[in-house]
Design an enzyme around this catalytic site. Structure first.
Site, PDB file in Angstrom:
ATOM      1  N   ASP A   1      37.090 -13.521  -7.847  1.00  0.00           N
ATOM      2  CA  ASP A   1      38.521 -13.325  -8.032  1.00  0.00           C
ATOM      3  C   ASP A   1      38.746 -11.874  -8.455  1.00  0.00           C
ATOM      4  O   ASP A   1      37.795 -11.175  -8.828  1.00  0.00           O
ATOM      5  CB  ASP A   1      39.028 -14.307  -9.089  1.00  0.00           C
ATOM      6  CG  ASP A   1      40.516 -14.152  -9.354  1.00  0.00           C
ATOM      7  OD1 ASP A   1      41.263 -13.902  -8.383  1.00  0.00           O
ATOM      8  OD2 ASP A   1      40.933 -14.268 -10.520  1.00  0.00           O
TER       9      ASP A   1
ATOM     10  N   THR B   1      42.062 -10.537 -10.319  1.00  0.00           N
ATOM     11  CA  THR B   1      42.796 -10.416 -11.568  1.00  0.00           C
ATOM     12  C   THR B   1      42.087 -11.179 -12.679  1.00  0.00           C
ATOM     13  O   THR B   1      41.865 -12.378 -12.578  1.00  0.00           O
ATOM     14  CB  THR B   1      44.228 -10.957 -11.406  1.00  0.00           C
ATOM     15  OG1 THR B   1      44.850 -10.282 -10.320  1.00  0.00           O
ATOM     16  CG2 THR B   1      45.023 -10.748 -12.674  1.00  0.00           C
TER      17      THR B   1
ATOM     18  N   PHE C   1      58.245 -20.752 -12.644  1.00  0.00           N
ATOM     19  CA  PHE C   1      57.336 -20.209 -11.637  1.00  0.00           C
ATOM     20  C   PHE C   1      56.251 -21.228 -11.318  1.00  0.00           C
ATOM     21  O   PHE C   1      55.703 -21.872 -12.208  1.00  0.00           O
ATOM     22  CB  PHE C   1      56.696 -18.917 -12.150  1.00  0.00           C
ATOM     23  CG  PHE C   1      55.638 -18.363 -11.229  1.00  0.00           C
ATOM     24  CD1 PHE C   1      55.984 -17.484 -10.219  1.00  0.00           C
ATOM     25  CD2 PHE C   1      54.310 -18.724 -11.373  1.00  0.00           C
ATOM     26  CE1 PHE C   1      55.019 -16.969  -9.374  1.00  0.00           C
ATOM     27  CE2 PHE C   1      53.343 -18.217 -10.534  1.00  0.00           C
ATOM     28  CZ  PHE C   1      53.700 -17.337  -9.533  1.00  0.00           C
TER      29      PHE C   1
ATOM     30  N   LEU D   1      35.986  -6.025   5.968  1.00  0.00           N
ATOM     31  CA  LEU D   1      36.959  -6.874   6.647  1.00  0.00           C
ATOM     32  C   LEU D   1      38.010  -7.307   5.634  1.00  0.00           C
ATOM     33  O   LEU D   1      37.676  -7.835   4.569  1.00  0.00           O
ATOM     34  CB  LEU D   1      36.279  -8.100   7.252  1.00  0.00           C
ATOM     35  CG  LEU D   1      37.198  -9.127   7.921  1.00  0.00           C
ATOM     36  CD1 LEU D   1      37.828  -8.546   9.175  1.00  0.00           C
ATOM     37  CD2 LEU D   1      36.435 -10.410   8.261  1.00  0.00           C
TER      38      LEU D   1
ATOM     39  N   GLY E   1      46.291 -14.293   3.838  1.00  0.00           N
ATOM     40  CA  GLY E   1      46.265 -15.743   3.771  1.00  0.00           C
ATOM     41  C   GLY E   1      46.761 -16.423   5.025  1.00  0.00           C
ATOM     42  O   GLY E   1      46.229 -17.467   5.438  1.00  0.00           O
TER      43      GLY E   1
ATOM     44  N   THR F   1      46.694 -15.307   8.213  1.00  0.00           N
ATOM     45  CA  THR F   1      45.665 -15.199   9.245  1.00  0.00           C
ATOM     46  C   THR F   1      44.457 -16.059   8.903  1.00  0.00           C
ATOM     47  O   THR F   1      43.841 -16.661   9.787  1.00  0.00           O
ATOM     48  CB  THR F   1      45.233 -13.734   9.406  1.00  0.00           C
ATOM     49  OG1 THR F   1      46.397 -12.895   9.516  1.00  0.00           O
ATOM     50  CG2 THR F   1      44.371 -13.551  10.635  1.00  0.00           C
TER      51      THR F   1
ATOM     52  N   ASP G   1      38.286 -16.502 -13.480  1.00  0.00           N
ATOM     53  CA  ASP G   1      38.678 -16.671 -14.886  1.00  0.00           C
ATOM     54  C   ASP G   1      39.868 -17.603 -15.066  1.00  0.00           C
ATOM     55  O   ASP G   1      40.241 -17.895 -16.193  1.00  0.00           O
ATOM     56  CB  ASP G   1      39.042 -15.313 -15.496  1.00  0.00           C
ATOM     57  CG  ASP G   1      40.340 -14.758 -14.931  1.00  0.00           C
ATOM     58  OD1 ASP G   1      41.153 -14.223 -15.696  1.00  0.00           O
ATOM     59  OD2 ASP G   1      40.549 -14.876 -13.706  1.00  0.00           O
TER      60      ASP G   1
ATOM     61  N   ASP H   1      40.836 -20.687  -9.901  1.00  0.00           N
ATOM     62  CA  ASP H   1      39.480 -20.414  -9.420  1.00  0.00           C
ATOM     63  C   ASP H   1      38.551 -21.614  -9.571  1.00  0.00           C
ATOM     64  O   ASP H   1      37.392 -21.545  -9.156  1.00  0.00           O
ATOM     65  CB  ASP H   1      38.888 -19.208 -10.173  1.00  0.00           C
ATOM     66  CG  ASP H   1      39.735 -17.962 -10.043  1.00  0.00           C
ATOM     67  OD1 ASP H   1      40.204 -17.700  -8.920  1.00  0.00           O
ATOM     68  OD2 ASP H   1      39.943 -17.272 -11.052  1.00  0.00           O
TER      69      ASP H   1
END
Length: 1370
Positions: A593, A595, A713, A907, A911, A913, A966, A970
């Site tokens: 990940d 962030t 959110f 590469l 998301g 694609t 974290d 994840d």
């Protein structure tokens, strides 16, 4: 399929009602509704869901999306949308638009839409100005409806044929597209439309959905208030222990005998109980098995006692409960559902509660949920207004009614329920009213609450499940080889049984004194059982328990490694499982990940774009250009003020004022805190929050905004909205979110700064900053009032509440006016670039899977050295399946044509694609393309897409994968990977709790893999190989002895020495290997990551190595048996001419075996400690001590009568001492010679480094030397010259014995000519440094089908360039 679609016409018609009117039809439908109306509607719903599910899944994604975008355009064309909607569409037509709404004629209405989409020929809802061709003449549609290639949708009458938001073809997932269509065509949500929407929600309560439950079916929990419960619920006692006093024995035995090895030895122990079958006695396998099980049982008991003590401490805590009008103190375990309790400050909640009232105004309280999700920031919870006044005991006693809620589940952040007080309206209960077990009350004196879930039914306990069982690659390979050994064991048993049968038939007459004519001697079955018991120890009985103990202690080494301790957060590394220790040394792919994993997740407000102008905060608000423009009444001053108000108001942050006047913000996410602090830097200070309003200090002026609704959110919505009443009594909706979701909800007149803001967003993202867009809209009071009722009805729904709330939010979040954007910096963690560079050097491929923007992810890739400037970047941003297929196949074809392996390419894929790339027909090509690239970055991906990518690589490459993250998003990929690493970060402990290992910082991953991983792999590998070696070495001797014992199954050794061989005499050397073995120091492993490749490529433990060790053990067993046998040929081994029996021979051999296998352990040991010396020499001494003691046990104990005086016999013959010196040395001489040759001629890099460390020389000199096994000089040289130009094979090249100082001569016979090939003699080959630019140019030419050019001989060579290539002179 999609590529064959032509320009199509899509008709939406209302059903033909004959000559009657719509009103008459509605009347007839209403008259048909009788007592079974609800049942009939339910049946219609289920049937329609099945049809719609098939219909939607049979359509291509683009067609499906186009159908979804039309739902709100034509929900009921026959009834009319409403006057303003019709007027808006009519205005569009008269003003030159291409939309025509056909009028109602003869009860028919239709909308004809025609589109020429680039791929499918359908309307693309994401395109603002899709051409819609009007129908000429506005003629009524015919009664019969023809279906085109796209399909035909019929409008539905309101009474009986309405579809809900869950079950219709036009599903709730299309909310974004539907609102986009309405906004782009200027359609407004009016009061009459919202009234109909609310009516739909009311009707929905009559139906059952797969996502919810039917209240009539009893699938809910009903809790009576201040009254006995009609249902008996569980008490509040919890237990996390695995066993109880009664269940321990059966549960423990079941757990142990799930292992095949224990079942095998149990079978052997049972067979030994058959009379006259076992040659080794009845208890020689049972006793060691009982010992091993006892060790495991003691370990389990100790761990479970700790759990019981922790459970008792929690269950015996005290709490106040309202009982018969008085407050009494009871234990937590005595609580049950329906109890009203009082919780005081800094106290944990004993169960899941519904908040009734508190010491704070409006039943508000603050809680800390660190035990649930690891977040230490305070969260606000608020009771409903109906119970906020229950502040005294007498008020609580008057509370009557019931709470209806969903059944217990594991969703921490979801709760659906209603409060039905007697004689009062129903009130919705959500997650804001729930106080979960494990959370703590903070900054609030007390609260009153009612228990809704208790004990094992609380959400905390529902989530306390173990992670999925993972097995290491070494374990899987070991099990396979054990199976192979078992097959060999069966073969040996059959062979020995047949040999016994033949030998008995041949000697039964001549050797009559042996009594060979009895049934047992002639029975093949009995003989097979005998040899099965005799050879069973080929499989080491102690291997499993040794592995468990070693892995457990290895995990302790990881936990106590001070180098992986983070002092700032007081967080050590933690091994949450010990089964995967060696897997850390074999990692090939890392999925990370961004962030919070690569970055600190500590946000800082850096820049913002307001009304098309970019601003940067200064030291004080007065110095900033933003404040100066406000004070000078700049033309954009009004927009700036609204922007800053939105920043300071639209959030869920809780302020805490300190004694010194400073304010600390407690936020659910670092982003929210950074935005509020950013507004503070511009003089807009948020300082007060209550459940009903927020107050800000706007450049010295106090402003209060009444909070009407909060639209929270979610990862699906990607936005957060707040509806407020401003100080001037206007109703406004403030919205902040991702640019993709904000831009599609902008009103046509609200896009004044669209292009400038977009450019600023790209600039911010290119700087590696996280961006958000901000927008606002004003809502008419009548529209808001209708929407509020719709939202309230959705919030009180017991089924599909989340989907209805999302739909209700979609209704109001449109026609926005863009204000600007923000940019927040998330800095890299310390040591991330160095760690990534080291992992790349170790041969590990690193993929980054993030939800951030593409530009941000690429910039972070450069910052952390994941992407170098010499890399070419392939970016895949496609909007359709066909386009994705074309671009993937094109790039993959270029790679295959260039014969590139591990190309220096990055590469990058988004998301959308990725969704197409992971489809069935593209998955393999996409995977091959990714595996050819050095780096892969996936942007804007969902948690499930992360898991899909990890699973794809794990299953198809069979390589060891590692996922690190974290946050809660994840967890899915952490559990899919071979090894999951959680970071204990700002986002909480969800990832750490679901992981196999947890660390505090990304940089500790380097030490975890390169040091602990490589060491543990080497240790476990040697432990397993040595365990099999020592067993084969001893027990195959029984096979050799069978040749001389007539294949009778007679044992050579005393039966108890056989059983104690694994448990006592040879148990310590493998244990020492598994704990202290290491081939290089930690500093060397970290400095030279190339050393990791030894373990990564499984060079120490594979099928070839395993059977080499088995062959080596067989060879040693030959020496260890026949050398003493030769010395025993004369039978006279004492000076006085006395002789002995076979048991003397057996103890002679047994002693030599123990000495040999212990010396073998020393021969393969690289790291000697005092514990290693103690294990090896102590094992030899232990045998001699046992020999002396055991020789004198009988007759004191009725045991080992045939062993009486064996020590005197053995230690008094000179043959024993001569053999003690000669036999082990002769046996190990082959090993010593092979090791000498290998370390001289075929020395590996690891062995060279270890020898350098022993000599205390500079390791860098060894690392700089080219090695024949790694340089591949000839192969690289052959690639330098094209085969079409010259015939040159690297196999024909050999280096000259004389090496010049500046160049290398290559001499050899010319290759044989074939056809028109030219003979070539190499005169000289000079090696020159190749620059990074030249490498990039050649790589591009290869992809384009060209031929790479050699670097110029006179080209300058910068110091930071890549390794050399060759230039050929002829």
């Amino acid at each position: 399929m999609s590529g064959n679609y032509q320009r199509q016409s899509l008709e939406l018609r209302s059903p033909d009602n004959g000559s009657g009117s719509v009103d008459d039809a509605d009347g007839r439908d209403r008259n048909l509704l009788g007592s079974t109306a609800s049942q009939r509607r339910r049946q219609q719903r289920v049937a329609q869901q099945r049809q719609d599910s098939w219909f939607r899944h049979s359509m291509p994604p683009a067609i499906n999306r186009d159908f979804e975008s039309l739902e709100h355009l034509t929900p009921r064309v026959s009834d009319g949308l409403d006057e303003q909607l019709a007027a808006s569409v009519s205005h569009s037509v008269h003003s030159g638009g291409s939309v025509t709404l056909c009028g109602r004629t003869a009860d028919h209405s239709s909308i004809h839409l025609n589109s020429a989409n680039s791929n499918l020929g359908f309307i693309d809802s994401d395109t603002p100005n899709t051409p819609v061709t009007p129908v000429s003449g506005l003629q009524p549609a015919p009664a019969s409806v023809s279906t085109s290639a796209a399909g035909t949708l019929s409008s539905r009458r309101r009474s009986g044929y309405r579809k809900d938001s869950k079950g219709s073809i036009l599903s709730r997932q299309s909310g974004r597209s539907r609102v986009s269509v309405l906004a782009n065509r200027g359609l407004r949500m009016t009061a009459s439309f919202l009234r109909r929407k609310r009516t739909e929600y009311e009707d929905d309560e009559d139906f059952t959905s797969s996502a919810g439950y039917d209240p009539d079916d009893g699938q809910k929990r009903v809790i009576n208030l201040n009254a006995p419960q009609t249902t008996k619920y569980c008490n509040n006692r919890i237990t996390t222990a695995k066993y109880s006093f009664i269940s321990f024995l059966p549960a423990f035995l079941f757990e142990q005998f799930r292992r095949y090895s224990n079942c095998f030895f149990l079978l052997i122990a049972m067979l030994q109980q058959i009379p006259e079958v076992s040659p080794t006695g009845r208890y020689t396998t049972l006793v060691p098995l009982m010992f091993i099980l006892s060790v495991s049982a003691i370990k389990e008991i100790i761990e479970d006692i700790k759990r019981h003590r922790a459970d008792n401490e929690i269950n015996h805590r005290s709490i106040e409960r309202l009982d018969s009008g008085a407050w009494i103190t009871v234990r937590w375990s005595e609580l049950t559902v329906g109890d009203i309790i009082k919780v005081t400050i800094n106290t944990f909640f004993p169960a899941d509660l519904i908040l009734l009232s508190s010491s704070e105004p409006q039943a508000m309280c603050f809680i800390e949920t660190a035990n649930l999700d690891g977040e230490t920031n305070l969260k606000i919870r608020q009771g409903v207004t109906a119970t906020a006044g229950l502040l005294e005991t007498k008020d609580l006693l008057r509370l009557e009614g019931k709470v209806e809620c969903e059944l217990p589940n594991r969703h921490l952040y979801e709760f659906n329920g209603v409060l039905k007080e007697t004689g009062k309206p129903t009130v919705a209960l959500g997650n804001d009213q729930v106080l979960q077990r494990g959370a703590m009350l903070r900054n609030t004196a007390w609260i009153f609450g009612v228990v809704v879930y208790s004990g094992q039914e609380t959400k905390l306990m529902k989530n306390s499940t173990s992670a999925p069982l993972k097995r290491s690659t070494v374990d899987k390979l070991t099990n396979t080889q054990i199976l192979m050994l078992f097959m060999i064991l069966i073969s040996l048993c059959i062979t020995s049984g047949l040999c016994n049968l033949f030998w008995t038939r041949e000697h039964s007459d001549t050797d009559w004194y042996l009594g060979l004519n009895d049934f047992k001697s002639m029975s093949l079955g009995y003989n097979l059982l005998t040899f099965f018991i005799l050879y069973n120890n080929l499989i080491p009985i102690s291997l499993q328990v040794t592995l468990e103990l070693v892995r457990f202690l290895q995990a302790i080494f990881i936990n106590y490694d001070i180098e992986m301790y983070h002092q700032e957060s007081n967080t050590p590394a933690m091994a949450r499982t010990s089964n995967l220790n060696e897997e850390l040394g074999m990692v090939k792919y890392i999925f990370s990940d961004k962030t919070g994993t690569l970055t600190q997740n500590v946000m800082e407000f850096k820049k913002c774009s307001i009304a098309g102008h970019s601003y940067v905060p200064k030291r004080t608000p007065e110095e900033s250009l933003v404040v100066q423009n406000i004070l000078s009444r700049h033309p954009t001053a009004a927009v700036i003020e609204e922007f800053l108000v939105l920043l300071s108001v639209c959030h869920t942050v809780i302020p805490e004022r300190k004694d010194d006047g400073s304010i600390i913000y407690h936020a659910a996410s670092p982003d929210e805190r950074a935005l509020v602090e950013g507004a503070q830097k511009f003089g807009y200070i948020f300082d007060t929050r209550t459940p009903e309003y927020v107050e800000i200090n706007a450049l010295g002026e106090r402003k209060r905004y009444e909070v009407l609704n909060v639209l929270e959110f979610t990862s699906t919505r990607k936005r957060m909205s707040l509806i407020v009443r401003t100080p001037d009594n206007k109703i406004k909706l403030f919205c902040k979110g991702a640019d993709t979701v904000i831009y599609e909800r902008l009103a046509p007149q609200g896009q004044a700064f669209r292009d400038k803001t977009l450019r600023h967003l790209e600039e911010f993202a290119s700087d590696g900053l996280r961006t958000l867009c901000l927008a606002v809209t004003e809502i008419r009071p009548d529209v808001y009032e209708e929407w509020r009722q719709t939202f309230h009805k959705a919030s009180t729904a017991l089924q599909n509440r989340e989907s209805k709330l999302e739909d209700a939010a979609n209704l109001i979040e449109n026609n926005l006016r863009l204000l600007g954007a923000t940019a927040i910096e998330d800095r890299l963690q310390d040591g991330v670039p160095e760690t990534i560079a080291s992992l790349l050097d170790a041969g590990i491929f690193i993929w980054v899977l993030t939800g951030d923007k593409q530009e941000t992810a690429i910039n972070i890739g450069y910052s952390c050295r994941l992407i170098s400037h010499s890399m070419d970047i392939i970016i895949l941003n496609e909007e359709s399946l066909d386009a994705t297929r074309d671009v993937i196949q094109r790039h993959y074809g270029e790679f295959k044509s260039s014969m590139a392996k591990d190309a220096n390419v990055a590469l990058v894929i988004d998301g959308t694609t990725l969704k197409y790339a992971l489809s069935c027909d593209l998955r393999n090509d996409f995977q091959e393309l990714c595996l050819l690239c050095r780096v892969v970055i996936c942007c804007r991906v969902s948690p499930m897409q992360k898991a899909e990518v990890v699973e794809m690589v794990t299953l198809n490459t069979k390589a060891v994968t590692l996922a690190i993250g974290d946050g809660a998003n994840d967890v899915a990929m952490i559990q899919k990977a071979s090894v999951g690493i959680g970071i204990s970060g700002v986002e909480g402990l969800q990832a750490a709790c679901a992981s196999d290992y947890s660390i505090a910082q990304f940089r500790y991953l380097q030490r975890l893999l390169l040091v602990h991983g490589a060491w543990n792999y080497a240790r476990i590998s040697k432990l397993i190989l040595y365990s099999f070696y020592k067993n084969v070495c001893l027990y195959v001797i029984e096979l050799w002895f069978a040749v001389y014992s007539g294949w009778s199954g007679q044992i050579l050794f005393e039966r108890w020495t056989i059983g104690l061989y694994n448990v006592l005499f040879t148990a310590m050397p493998p244990f020492a290997m598994g704990l202290f073995e290491k081939f290089c120091t930690a500093d060397t492993m970290l400095r030279y990551p190339l050393l990791y490749k030894t373990s990564q490529k499984a060079k120490l433990f594979n099928v070839k190595v395993f059977w080499i060790w088995i062959f080596n053990a067989l060879l040693h067993s030959v020496f260890l048996f026949w050398l003493p046998l030769v010395a025993f040929t004369g039978e006279v081994i004492w000076s006085d001419g006395l002789t002995s029996d076979y048991l003397m021979m057996g103890n002679l051999v047994y002693t030599y075996v123990i000495v040999t296998v212990c010396l073998k352990a020393g021969l393969i040991t690289n790291s000697w400690t005092w514990l290693t010396h103690l294990a090896i020499w102590g094992s030899i001494v232990m045998w001699f001590v046992f020999l002396v003691i055991y020789s004198h046990v009988w007759p004191t104990f009725n045991l080992a009568s045939n062993f009486r005086g064996m020590d005197i016999q053995l230690l008094s013959t000179p043959v024993f001492y001569f053999g003690l010196f000669l036999v082990p040395i002769t046996t190990l001489l082959v090993d010593v010679i092979c090791k000498l040759i290998h370390n001289t001629v075929f020395k590996t890099l690891t062995e060279a480094v270890r020898e350098t460390e022993i000599r205390r020389s500079d390791v860098s000199e060894v690392m700089a030397e080219p090695r024949s096994s790694e340089s591949n000089f000839g192969r690289n040289f052959s690639k330098l010259v094209r085969s079409s130009e010259v015939l040159l094979s690297y196999r024909k090249l050999r280096r000259s014995k004389q090496r010049p100082t500046n160049d290398r001569e290559l001499k050899g016979p010319a290759p044989r000519l074939i056809g028109n090939e030219t003979r070539l003699r190499v005169v000289n080959l000079e090696m020159e440094v190749d620059t990074e630019e030249a490498q990039r140019d050649r790589q591009r030419q290869l992809w384009r089908g060209g031929r790479p050019s050699s670097p110029s001989r006179n080209q300058s060579s910068p110091s930071g360039s890549s390794p050399f290539t060759g230039t050929l002179h002829m």
